[in-house]
Design an enzyme around this catalytic site. Structure first.
Site, mmCIF file in Angstrom:
data_model
loop_
_atom_site.group_PDB
_atom_site.id
_atom_site.type_symbol
_atom_site.label_atom_id
_atom_site.label_comp_id
_atom_site.label_asym_id
_atom_site.label_seq_id
_atom_site.Cartn_x
_atom_site.Cartn_y
_atom_site.Cartn_z
ATOM 1 N N CYS A 10 1.081 -1.201 -0.016
ATOM 2 C CA CYS A 10 -0.163 0.260 0.022
ATOM 3 C C CYS A 10 0.717 1.107 0.011
ATOM 4 O O CYS A 10 2.337 1.017 -0.181
ATOM 5 C CB CYS A 10 -0.811 -0.170 1.074
ATOM 6 S SG CYS A 10 -2.309 0.769 0.875
ATOM 7 N N CYS A 86 -4.743 -1.126 -1.734
ATOM 8 C CA CYS A 86 -4.965 0.603 -2.174
ATOM 9 C C CYS A 86 -6.346 0.497 -2.848
ATOM 10 O O CYS A 86 -6.966 -0.599 -3.379
ATOM 11 C CB CYS A 86 -4.096 1.340 -3.026
ATOM 12 S SG CYS A 86 -2.406 1.146 -2.781
ATOM 13 N N CYS A 94 -1.967 3.288 -6.368
ATOM 14 C CA CYS A 94 -1.461 2.039 -6.031
ATOM 15 C C CYS A 94 0.170 1.923 -6.591
ATOM 16 O O CYS A 94 0.600 2.248 -7.489
ATOM 17 C CB CYS A 94 -2.036 0.797 -6.346
ATOM 18 S SG CYS A 94 -3.628 0.785 -5.680
#
Length: 162
Positions: A10, A86, A94
Site C-alpha cells: 500500500c 489500495c 497503488c
C-alpha cells in the site's frame, strides 16, 4: 504443499497492508509467509490496526511500517504474489511491483482516512480487517498447485473484486 511468499503493498504501510500481513501469517502458516510494505511508508503502525489484530489474537510484535525497497534487495525473499490493498475508488495511487510475481489489486477503503467519532473510526478498521480476512480466506482455499497461471491470475483478480 510448496511454500509461498506474499507481499501486501500500500502507500503508507500503516494499516491495511499491516493487517493483511498479520492475517496471512496466522491463517496461512506454515505454507505462506506474508510481508507488507509501502511506497511511501508512514513510519508507524496505526494503533487502531494493532487493536483489531490483538482482538483477533494475532501476533503484532514484529509488525512495522517499512518501504517496499526492502524487498528489492538481492537477499530479500523471493515473492510469489504481490497484492496491493489500495483503494482505487478513492483515487489512491497503488504502487506497481515489477518482476515476476503474480499480482492483483485487492482494494480496501483506507480506515486511516476516516474522520469521525472513535466508534466510526473503530468500525472502519473492523470493516477493513473483515474484508481482508475474507479475501485471504478465499485465496487460501484456491487449489494453487492445480491451477495454471492464467486461471490463477483470473482467480486472484476475482478475489479483489469481491
Amino acid at each position: 504443499m510448496p511454500h509461498y511468499n506474499i507481499l501486501f503493498l500500500c502507500t503508507g504501510n500503516s494499516a491495511r497492508s499491516i493487517m493483511a500481513e498479520a492475517i496471512m501469517n496466522r491463517l496461512g502458516s506454515p505454507n505462506f509467509t506474508a510481508y507488507s510494505a509501502g511506497s511511501h511508508p508512514a513510519g508507524l503502525v496505526r494503533p487502531q490496526a494493532i487493536s483489531q489484530l490483538e482482538a483477533a489474537h494475532m501476533d503484532t510484535k514484529n509488525l512495522r511500517s517499512k518501504s517496499w525497497e526492502e524487498f528489492t534487495r538481492p537477499d530479500s525473499p523471493h515473492l510469489n504474489f504481490v497484492f496491493t490493498v489500495c483503494d482505487n475508488a478513492a483515487k489512491e495511487i497503488c504502487p506497481f511491483w515489477p518482476g515476476q510475481p503474480m499480482t492483483a489489486n485487492w482494494g480496501i477503503s483506507d480506515p486511516a482516512a476516516v474522520e469521525g467519532t472513535p466508534e466510526q473510526v473503530e468500525r472502519a478498521y473492523r470493516e477493513a480487517f473483515t474484508a481482508l480476512s475474507r479475501r485471504i480466506g478465499i485465496f487460501l482455499c484456491l487449489p494453487l498447485a492445480s491451477l495454471d497461471s492464467f486461471a490463477l491470475q483470473r482467480e486472484i483478480d476475482k478475489i479483489g473484486k469481491g
